[in-house]
Scaffold this motif. Structure first.
Motif, mmCIF file in Angstrom:
data_model
loop_
_atom_site.group_PDB
_atom_site.id
_atom_site.type_symbol
_atom_site.label_atom_id
_atom_site.label_comp_id
_atom_site.label_asym_id
_atom_site.label_seq_id
_atom_site.Cartn_x
_atom_site.Cartn_y
_atom_site.Cartn_z
ATOM 1 N N UNK A 62 0.842 -1.202 0.000
ATOM 2 C CA UNK A 62 0.000 0.000 0.000
ATOM 3 C C UNK A 62 0.878 1.253 0.000
ATOM 4 N N UNK A 63 1.920 1.237 0.831
ATOM 5 C CA UNK A 63 2.842 2.383 0.886
ATOM 6 C C UNK A 63 3.499 2.591 -0.475
ATOM 7 N N UNK A 64 3.872 1.500 -1.135
ATOM 8 C CA UNK A 64 4.499 1.607 -2.459
ATOM 9 C C UNK A 64 3.510 2.182 -3.469
ATOM 10 N N UNK A 65 2.252 1.766 -3.356
ATOM 11 C CA UNK A 65 1.221 2.278 -4.256
ATOM 12 C C UNK A 65 1.091 3.789 -4.107
ATOM 13 N N UNK A 66 1.097 4.262 -2.868
ATOM 14 C CA UNK A 66 1.008 5.694 -2.605
ATOM 15 C C UNK A 66 2.282 6.413 -3.075
ATOM 16 N N UNK A 67 3.432 5.786 -2.843
ATOM 17 C CA UNK A 67 4.706 6.396 -3.231
ATOM 18 C C UNK A 67 4.819 6.509 -4.749
ATOM 19 N N UNK A 68 4.359 5.472 -5.470
ATOM 20 C CA UNK A 68 4.393 5.502 -6.932
ATOM 21 C C UNK A 68 3.510 6.629 -7.464
#
Length: 207
Positions: A62-68
C-alpha cells in the motif's frame, strides 16, 4: 537440474493484495490465497511463517502504491511545492482506491497507523527540507496536515463529495496557509526569494 518452483513469493503476495484490494483484510487467508492461485496452503506457509508476516508485506505494498502515485505526480507537477504534491497523492489514492483507503484508515485504524509510520520519515523530511521547520515543529505541522488531508479523503472515499484537480490544489493551499498562520514562516524561508514567490502566489490564489 532442480525443479522449477511453480508457486513464487511474488505470486502469493500479488494474490493476497488482490483479495485485500477487493474484499478487505479479513478476507486475506491462506486458504483464500491458495484458491486464487490454485494450490494448497503449503507453498504459502513455506514462504511465510504466519499470516501476520504476509499482511505486513501487504501494508508495504500500500505504501508503495502511494509512493508511486507521488512520484508520478511529482513528474507532472515539478514546479509545485513538494508537500502539496504529497498531499495530492494521498487524496488521489482515496479517489482511485476508495475501498482500499477505507480498509486502511476506517475498518481498522491500526492498519492506517502502520502505513503512516512507514511514510512518516519521508513526510517529515519534506517538511523540514522544504519549509525549514525544526523537527519538533515539523511533527506538529505533519499532524495538522494529516487531520486536514484525511478529512478531505474521507469525503472523497465515501462518495460524499468529489473534488476536481483544481479544487484539490486550492484546498491544499488553504491547508498550508492555515499551518503558516499557526506556526509562522521560518526566518530561513523569509529570505528565500523562490519560496516567498511561491508563498505569495499561493496567497493570491486563495483570495
Amino acid at each position: 537440474m532442480p525443479a522449477t518452483k511453480k508457486i513464487t513469493k511474488q505470486m502469493i503476495i500479488d494474490a493476497g493484495f488482490e483479495i485485500f484490494r477487493k474484499e478487505g483484510f479479513e478476507a486475506v487467508t491462506a486458504r483464500a490465497i491458495a484458491k486464487k492461485i490454485n494450490c494448497s496452503t503449503q507453498p504459502i506457509y513455506l514462504e511465510y511463517k504466519n499470516m501476520t508476516d504476509l499482511k505486513s508485506e501487504l501494508i508495504e505494498r500500500v505504501v508503495k502504491l502511494q509512493s508511486d502515485l507521488f512520484e508520478e505526480l511529482m513528474q507532472k507537477n515539478s514546479g509545485d511545492m513538494t508537500f502539496r504534491v504529497y498531499g495530492t497523492a494521498l487524496l488521489k489514492f482515496a479517489q482511485e482506491e476508495p475501498f482500499l483507503y477505507r480498509q486502511i484508515y476506517l475498518a481498522d485504524g491500526n492498519f492506517g497507523k502502520k502505513v503512516d509510520s512507514l511514510r512518516e520519515e519521508k513526510v517529515l523530511d519534506i517538511i523540514e527540507t522544504e519549509c525549514g521547520f525544526p523537527k519538533v515543529t515539523a511533527v506538529e505541522f505533519k499532524n495538522f496536515m494529516q487531520v486536514y488531508l484525511h478529512g478531505l479523503a474521507f469525503e472523497i472515499c465515501s462518495g460524499y463529495k468529489t473534488y476536481t484537480d483544481e479544487e484539490i490544489h486550492l484546498e491544499l493551499g488553504k491547508m498550508f496557509m492555515g499551518a503558516i498562520a499557526l506556526y509562522g514562516i521560518p526566518s530561513m524561508l523569509q529570505k528565500d526569494a523562490v519560496f516567498m514567490g511561491k508563498y505569495h502566489g499561493m496567497l493570491n490564489g486563495l483570495k
